[in-house]
Design a protein around this motif. Structure first.
Motif, PDB file in Angstrom:
ATOM      1  N   MET A 155       0.822  -1.209   0.000  1.00  0.00           N
ATOM      2  CA  MET A 155       0.000   0.000   0.000  1.00  0.00           C
ATOM      3  C   MET A 155       0.860   1.265   0.000  1.00  0.00           C
ATOM      4  N   ASP A 156       2.029   1.189   0.615  1.00  0.00           N
ATOM      5  CA  ASP A 156       2.948   2.327   0.575  1.00  0.00           C
ATOM      6  C   ASP A 156       3.421   2.564  -0.854  1.00  0.00           C
ATOM      7  N   ASN A 157       3.768   1.492  -1.556  1.00  0.00           N
ATOM      8  CA  ASN A 157       4.167   1.626  -2.960  1.00  0.00           C
ATOM      9  C   ASN A 157       3.019   2.149  -3.817  1.00  0.00           C
ATOM     10  N   ALA A 158       1.802   1.660  -3.542  1.00  0.00           N
ATOM     11  CA  ALA A 158       0.641   2.120  -4.309  1.00  0.00           C
ATOM     12  C   ALA A 158       0.385   3.608  -4.067  1.00  0.00           C
ATOM     13  N   THR A 159       0.538   4.045  -2.824  1.00  0.00           N
ATOM     14  CA  THR A 159       0.339   5.462  -2.501  1.00  0.00           C
ATOM     15  C   THR A 159       1.368   6.335  -3.202  1.00  0.00           C
ATOM     16  N   ARG A 160       2.619   5.872  -3.198  1.00  0.00           N
ATOM     17  CA  ARG A 160       3.680   6.628  -3.879  1.00  0.00           C
ATOM     18  C   ARG A 160       3.407   6.711  -5.387  1.00  0.00           C
ATOM     19  N   ASN A 161       3.001   5.589  -5.956  1.00  0.00           N
ATOM     20  CA  ASN A 161       2.695   5.583  -7.391  1.00  0.00           C
ATOM     21  C   ASN A 161       1.526   6.503  -7.713  1.00  0.00           C
ATOM     22  N   ALA A 162       0.522   6.522  -6.841  1.00  0.00           N
ATOM     23  CA  ALA A 162      -0.623   7.404  -7.056  1.00  0.00           C
ATOM     24  C   ALA A 162      -0.193   8.868  -7.024  1.00  0.00           C
ATOM     25  N   LYS A 163       0.668   9.204  -6.082  1.00  0.00           N
ATOM     26  CA  LYS A 163       1.160  10.585  -5.998  1.00  0.00           C
ATOM     27  C   LYS A 163       1.939  10.969  -7.250  1.00  0.00           C
ATOM     28  N   ASP A 164       2.763  10.031  -7.752  1.00  0.00           N
ATOM     29  CA  ASP A 164       3.523  10.305  -8.977  1.00  0.00           C
ATOM     30  C   ASP A 164       2.585  10.503 -10.164  1.00  0.00           C
ATOM     31  N   MET A 165       1.548   9.666 -10.245  1.00  0.00           N
ATOM     32  CA  MET A 165       0.589   9.794 -11.342  1.00  0.00           C
ATOM     33  C   MET A 165      -0.161  11.115 -11.256  1.00  0.00           C
ATOM     34  N   ILE A 166      -0.566  11.502 -10.047  1.00  0.00           N
ATOM     35  CA  ILE A 166      -1.280  12.772  -9.862  1.00  0.00           C
ATOM     36  C   ILE A 166      -0.398  13.938 -10.270  1.00  0.00           C
ATOM     37  N   SER A 167       0.881  13.881  -9.884  1.00  0.00           N
ATOM     38  CA  SER A 167       1.812  14.952 -10.248  1.00  0.00           C
ATOM     39  C   SER A 167       1.970  15.057 -11.758  1.00  0.00           C
ATOM     40  N   GLY A 168       2.115  13.903 -12.425  1.00  0.00           N
ATOM     41  CA  GLY A 168       2.282  13.911 -13.880  1.00  0.00           C
ATOM     42  C   GLY A 168       1.031  14.371 -14.603  1.00  0.00           C
ATOM     43  N   LEU A 169      -0.128  13.900 -14.156  1.00  0.00           N
ATOM     44  CA  LEU A 169      -1.385  14.305 -14.800  1.00  0.00           C
ATOM     45  C   LEU A 169      -1.698  15.776 -14.561  1.00  0.00           C
ATOM     46  N   THR A 170      -1.356  16.285 -13.361  1.00  0.00           N
ATOM     47  CA  THR A 170      -1.589  17.711 -13.071  1.00  0.00           C
ATOM     48  C   THR A 170      -0.724  18.585 -13.966  1.00  0.00           C
ATOM     49  N   LEU A 171       0.522  18.164 -14.155  1.00  0.00           N
ATOM     50  CA  LEU A 171       1.408  18.921 -15.045  1.00  0.00           C
ATOM     51  C   LEU A 171       0.865  18.910 -16.470  1.00  0.00           C
ATOM     52  N   ARG A 172       0.395  17.746 -16.908  1.00  0.00           N
ATOM     53  CA  ARG A 172      -0.189  17.636 -18.252  1.00  0.00           C
ATOM     54  C   ARG A 172      -1.448  18.488 -18.372  1.00  0.00           C
ATOM     55  N   TYR A 173      -2.263  18.488 -17.330  1.00  0.00           N
ATOM     56  CA  TYR A 173      -3.505  19.282 -17.324  1.00  0.00           C
ATOM     57  C   TYR A 173      -3.183  20.766 -17.441  1.00  0.00           C
ATOM     58  N   ASN A 174      -2.195  21.222 -16.681  1.00  0.00           N
ATOM     59  CA  ASN A 174      -1.832  22.647 -16.699  1.00  0.00           C
ATOM     60  C   ASN A 174      -1.267  23.054 -18.050  1.00  0.00           C
ATOM     61  N   ARG A 175      -0.494  22.143 -18.672  1.00  0.00           N
ATOM     62  CA  ARG A 175       0.063  22.465 -19.997  1.00  0.00           C
ATOM     63  C   ARG A 175      -1.043  22.602 -21.036  1.00  0.00           C
ATOM     64  N   ILE A 176      -2.001  21.668 -21.033  1.00  0.00           N
ATOM     65  CA  ILE A 176      -3.110  21.734 -21.995  1.00  0.00           C
ATOM     66  C   ILE A 176      -3.950  22.988 -21.762  1.00  0.00           C
ATOM     67  N   ARG A 177      -4.175  23.288 -20.479  1.00  0.00           N
ATOM     68  CA  ARG A 177      -4.982  24.473 -20.144  1.00  0.00           C
ATOM     69  C   ARG A 177      -4.268  25.748 -20.596  1.00  0.00           C
ATOM     70  N   GLN A 178      -2.938  25.802 -20.357  1.00  0.00           N
ATOM     71  CA  GLN A 178      -2.174  26.981 -20.761  1.00  0.00           C
ATOM     72  C   GLN A 178      -2.152  27.134 -22.276  1.00  0.00           C
ATOM     73  N   THR A 179      -2.062  25.996 -22.970  1.00  0.00           N
ATOM     74  CA  THR A 179      -2.070  26.031 -24.440  1.00  0.00           C
ATOM     75  C   THR A 179      -3.405  26.555 -24.950  1.00  0.00           C
ATOM     76  N   ALA A 180      -4.487  26.097 -24.311  1.00  0.00           N
ATOM     77  CA  ALA A 180      -5.821  26.545 -24.730  1.00  0.00           C
ATOM     78  C   ALA A 180      -5.991  28.045 -24.513  1.00  0.00           C
ATOM     79  N   ILE A 181      -5.510  28.531 -23.364  1.00  0.00           N
ATOM     80  CA  ILE A 181      -5.612  29.967 -23.065  1.00  0.00           C
ATOM     81  C   ILE A 181      -4.795  30.780 -24.052  1.00  0.00           C
ATOM     82  N   THR A 182      -3.578  30.300 -24.337  1.00  0.00           N
ATOM     83  CA  THR A 182      -2.716  31.018 -25.294  1.00  0.00           C
ATOM     84  C   THR A 182      -3.345  31.060 -26.675  1.00  0.00           C
ATOM     85  N   THR A 183      -3.936  29.951 -27.093  1.00  0.00           N
ATOM     86  CA  THR A 183      -4.592  29.893 -28.412  1.00  0.00           C
ATOM     87  C   THR A 183      -5.756  30.877 -28.492  1.00  0.00           C
ATOM     88  N   GLU A 184      -6.528  30.942 -27.423  1.00  0.00           N
ATOM     89  CA  GLU A 184      -7.664  31.874 -27.414  1.00  0.00           C
ATOM     90  C   GLU A 184      -7.198  33.330 -27.464  1.00  0.00           C
TER      91      GLU A 184
END
Length: 306
Positions: free
Chosen positions: A266-295
């Protein structure tokens, strides 16, 4: 945007999973501490009774040599003199989410089964924990005589070892087995476990780990002492305690190993979840920033065209 919505949904889902795995880790850690305390408490009792039995057995061996006789030892120690039918008691968990703990124990049990078959022995399996049964029944369904579930569900209890011991002795009295071995994960630490196969019936006092490492010593300065009612009677009264104690130790070590494996998993699963959240949040912010810049670019281009 659909991409942003999907990412938000996925991030929230992983955050929920992270909370669950983190809670399961804390629960497993608390149960592991209780199991470790139980291991420490019963080790002192177990070692003392083993040392006492080993001392009595040494006295009996010396008496046999001195008087040139042969004692008839208790049945719990000598068995029926045969070794054709083996009973393997395989200790696993009732629940999953504990990494490779169950599969490792089942793999060791399968190796022992194949080794005994090569020697021409008949093998029966008694599963303690349904996960071991689910794995072993794929290949050895015809060898499984019973499955015991719910042991140590609320912490290991000595009466569970007594009941298990009686179940094993009943199979012996029915002629179903001659020798009983346990396949269990010995707890060393939360990340270190050793899967072992040990004989528990007939009881071989000298083969226990403590007695192999601590040979009985001679009486200090020739002090006089005596046994009541006698050596054989004393040994016969201690053997059931050793038999049940060995089963209780197996239950406790199995539970501690399960909790340690689950905590690590469960410790490994929690760490992996945190890594996934960090990566997806970064991806989300990049897509959002790209959309704002395009507009913004589209707005500026429209204004210049006017």
């Amino acid at each position: 945007m659909a991409g942003l919505k999907e990412l938000r949904t996925r991030i929230e889902s992983i955050k929920s999973t992270e909370k669950i795995t983190s809670a399961m880790k804390m629960v497993a850690a608390a149960r592991l501490r209780r199991s470790q305390g139980l291991i420490d408490k019963c080790r002192f009792y177990n070692n003392n009774i083993l040392a006492s039995a080993n001392r009595v057995l040494l006295e009996l061996r010396q008496a046999e040599q001195k008087k040139n006789i042969r004692f008839v030892y208790p049945e719990l120690m000598r068995g029926n003199g045969k070794s054709e039918n083996y009973l393997l008691v395989v200790f696993t968990s009732d629940r999953g989410l504990c990494g490779s703990y169950n599969s490792n124990v089942a793999r060791e049990a399968a190796k022992r089964i194949e080794a005994l078959k090569e020697e021409g022995k008949n093998v029966k399996i008694l599963c303690v924990g349904k996960k071991g049964r689910d794995i072993l029944k794929r290949k050895y369904a015809d060898l499984i005589v019973d499955t015991i579930e719910g042991i140590a569900k609320k912490g290991a209890k000595y009466y569970e070892a007594v009941d298990l011991g009686q179940r094993i002795l009943d199979l012996y009295k029915q002629g179903e087995m001659d020798v009983c071995e346990v396949v269990v994960s010995r707890f060393r630490s939360a990340i270190n476990r050793e899967i072992v196969t040990e004989q528990v019936f007939p009881v071989v006092v000298e083969d226990f780990e403590y007695n192999r490492l601590h040979a009985p010593i001679n009486v200090y300065k020739g002090a006089f002492y005596d046994y009541e009612p006698g050596l054989l009677e004393l040994l016969e009264s201690m053997l059931p305690l050793i038999f049940r104690s060995s089963l209780f130790q197996a239950i406790v070590h199995s539970q501690a190993s399960e909790h340690g494996a689950r905590m690590t998993s469960m410790d490994n699963a929690t760490r992996n979840a945190k890594d996934m959240i960090s990566g997806l949040t970064l991806r989300y912010n990049r897509i959002r920033q790209t959309a704002i810049t395009t507009e913004l670019v589209e707005i500026i281009a429209g204004a210049e065209a006017l």
